[in-house]
Design an enzyme around this catalytic site. Structure first.
Site, mmCIF file in Angstrom:
data_model
loop_
_atom_site.group_PDB
_atom_site.id
_atom_site.type_symbol
_atom_site.label_atom_id
_atom_site.label_comp_id
_atom_site.label_asym_id
_atom_site.label_seq_id
_atom_site.Cartn_x
_atom_site.Cartn_y
_atom_site.Cartn_z
ATOM 1 N N ASN A 1 -9.731 0.753 1.595
ATOM 2 C CA ASN A 1 -8.761 0.354 1.140
ATOM 3 C C ASN A 1 -8.485 -0.087 0.455
ATOM 4 O O ASN A 1 -8.752 -1.150 0.366
ATOM 5 C CB ASN A 1 -8.033 -0.798 2.797
ATOM 6 C CG ASN A 1 -6.490 -0.794 2.609
ATOM 7 O OD1 ASN A 1 -6.394 -0.284 1.941
ATOM 8 N ND2 ASN A 1 -5.775 -1.324 3.429
ATOM 9 N N HIS B 1 -2.258 7.179 4.077
ATOM 10 C CA HIS B 1 -3.057 6.245 3.681
ATOM 11 C C HIS B 1 -4.070 5.823 4.071
ATOM 12 O O HIS B 1 -4.637 5.950 5.849
ATOM 13 C CB HIS B 1 -2.014 4.862 3.808
ATOM 14 C CG HIS B 1 -2.710 3.485 3.024
ATOM 15 N ND1 HIS B 1 -3.466 3.824 2.445
ATOM 16 C CD2 HIS B 1 -2.353 1.900 4.327
ATOM 17 C CE1 HIS B 1 -3.667 2.205 2.061
ATOM 18 N NE2 HIS B 1 -3.249 1.764 3.244
ATOM 19 N N CYS C 1 0.840 -1.560 0.177
ATOM 20 C CA CYS C 1 -0.315 0.057 -0.137
ATOM 21 C C CYS C 1 0.527 1.615 0.237
ATOM 22 O O CYS C 1 0.395 2.194 -0.001
ATOM 23 C CB CYS C 1 -1.150 -0.262 0.884
ATOM 24 S SG CYS C 1 -1.903 -1.416 1.319
#
Ligand code: ACO
Length: 333
Positions: free
Chosen positions: A288, A258, A118
Site C-alpha cells: 500500500n 486504491h 490514501c
C-alpha cells in the site's frame, strides 16, 4: 488564459525506490509469515526508500513527474499548477509540491500539497479538473508521492507488513475536445478519524533496515473495521460515479482501485459487479503506497497497453480521515 471545458490526461509516469523488501525478510523482523501476508493481503513485496539515495518523497515525485511530462511532451515552462498528494512530505513546510517544483525548474507554476490520506490523488484530480474548467490553468501536474516506510512502527506486525514507498504522476491538459475527466466525487467522514491515524513516538527501524529515515510518529490502525468501511464506501462511490455518467459495468474498460488489500478489491468487484479481470492490481509488488497507489497503478496499466485511447477508466480510492473518492476518465492518449 481562455477557459477550455475539458481536462484530458496527456501523460503518466511513476517511480519507485530500488530496495525491495520481501515477505521473507519481514519474517526476520516481526512474528509473521509470507503465507499469512499473502493470504490476508495479497502483498508479496514492497519498495523502501533509502536516505541519501535521491529517494525522498520529493525525489520520487519529481522522477514520476518527469516521466509523465515526457509522454505529454511538455516543458517545465508550460506547467501552471503542481498538486502533490502526500501524507509523508519530507518537511512539514515547505510542501512536497514546492520541492518538486524546484527540482523540475517549473518556475511559472503554483505548487501546493493536498492531505487526504490514501485518497489524496482523487482529491488532487478534482482540484485540477475544477481549475482547468474555470480557466485558471491549462496544464496541471497531479502527483501522488509517499514514503510510508518512515512512519511505520517496525515492531507492529499489524501495520508494518502493509505499506511501501513510491510515486505516480499525471499531466492534465485543457482542451476543447470532449472527453478526459468525466466526473470526480470526493467524500470524507471525520467522525471515523480514529480508525487510522499517526501517534507520537516510534521505536525506529531494526538494524537491518537502518537505511530508512526515522520519523518520531507511527501509524495506528484498526484494520478490521477499516476493511469493512473501505469496501462499503468504495463500492458506493463507484456506483454513484457510473450512474452519474450513465455508464454500465460493461462500459468500463479498467478499474484502478486504491491498492491496500486484494481482499478489499475482490469484495468491491463483487459489489459493483465488474469482474476482477478488469481490475488492475500491483499491490503484490508494492504493498500500500497510500496516495501514490492509484497513479502508480494507472501508469503501469497504461505502459502495459491495458488502457487505450477512448477507454473509460474508473478510479476509486479510500484512506485515513476517513476519506474516499472516485473518478471516471475517458482516456486521451
Ligand atoms: N502476521 C501474522 N499474524 C498477524 C499479522 C501479521 N502480519 N497481523 C495481524 N496478525 C494476527 C492478529 O494478531 C490476529 O491474531 P489473533 O487472532 O490471535 O488475535 C490475526 O492475525 C487476525 O488479525 P486481524 O487484524 O483480524 O486480520 P485481518 O484479516 O483483518 O487482516 C489486515 C488484517 C490485513 C490489516 C486487514 O484488516 C486490512 O487489510 N484492513 C484494511 C486496512 C486498510 O485498508 N488500511 C488502509 C486503508 S487507508 C490506507 O490505505 C492508508
Amino acid at each position: 488564459m481562455t477557459a477550455m471545458p475539458f481536462s484530458h490526461i496527456a501523460g503518466t509516469g511513476s517511480a519507485v525506490p530500488e530496495r525491495i523488501l520481501s515477505n521473507h525478510e519481514l519474517e526476520k523482523i516481526v512474528d509473521t509469515s509470507d503465507e499469512w501476508i499473502m493470504r490476508r493481503t495479497g502483498i508479496k513485496e514492497r519498495r523502501l526508500s533509502s536516505t541519501g539515495k535521491h529517494e525522498s518523497t520529493a525525489d520520487l515525485g519529481t522522477a514520476a513527474a518527469r516521466r509523465a511530462m515526457e509522454i505529454a511532451d511538455i516543458s517545465e515552462r508550460q506547467i501552471d499548477t503542481i498538486i502533490t498528494s502526500t501524507v509523508t512530505a519530507d518537511r512539514i513546510t515547505p510542501s512536497a509540491a514546492c520541492l518538486i517544483q524546484h527540482q523540475l525548474e517549473a518556475n511559472h507554476a503554483a505548487a501546493f500539497d493536498v492531505s487526504a490520506g490514501c485518497s489524496g490523488f482523487t482529491y488532487g484530480l478534482e482540484l485540477a479538473d475544477a481549475s482547468i474548467r474555470a480557466g485558471k490553468a491549462e496544464t496541471v501536474l497531479v502527483i501522488g508521492a509517499e514514503r510510508l516506510s518512515t512512519f511505520v512502527n517496525w515492531q507492529d506486525r499489524g501495520t508494518c507488513v502493509l505499506f511501501g514507498d513510491g510515486a505516480g504522476a499525471i499531466v492534465i491538459s485543457a482542451r476543447d475536445a470532449p472527453g478526459g475527466i468525466l466526473s470526480t466525487h470526493i467524500r470524507s467522514d471525520g467522525a471515523l478519524w480514529d480508525l487510522l491515524y499517526c501517534e507520537d513516538g516510534n521505536p525506529g527501524p531494526p538494524d537491518i533496515l537502518n537505511y530508512i529515515k526515522h520519523i518520531p510518529f507511527h501509524i495506528k490502525m484498526e484494520g478490521n473495521r477499516l476493511f469493512k468501511k473501505a469496501v462499503a464506501f468504495m463500492a458506493d462511490i463507484a456506483l454513484q460515479s457510473l450512474a452519474q455518467n450513465k455508464l454500465v459495468r460493461d462500459d468500463i474498460a479498467i478499474v484502478i482501485p486504491h491498492q491496500a488489500n486484494l481482499r478489499i478489491i475482490q469484495a468491491i468487484s463483487e459489489k459493483i459487479d465488474i469482474p476482477m479481470d478488469r481490475f488492475y492490481t500491483n499491490l503484490h509488488r508494492y504493498g500500500n503506497t497510500s496516495s501514490a497507489s492509484i497513479p502508480l497503478a494507472m501508469d503501469e496499466a497504461f505502459r502495459q497497453g491495458l488502457i487505450k485511447k477512448g477507454d473509460h477508466v474508473l478510479l476509486v480510492s479510500f484512506g485515513a480521515g476517513l476519506t474516499w473518492g472516485a473518478a471516471v476518465i475517458q482516456w486521451s492518449i
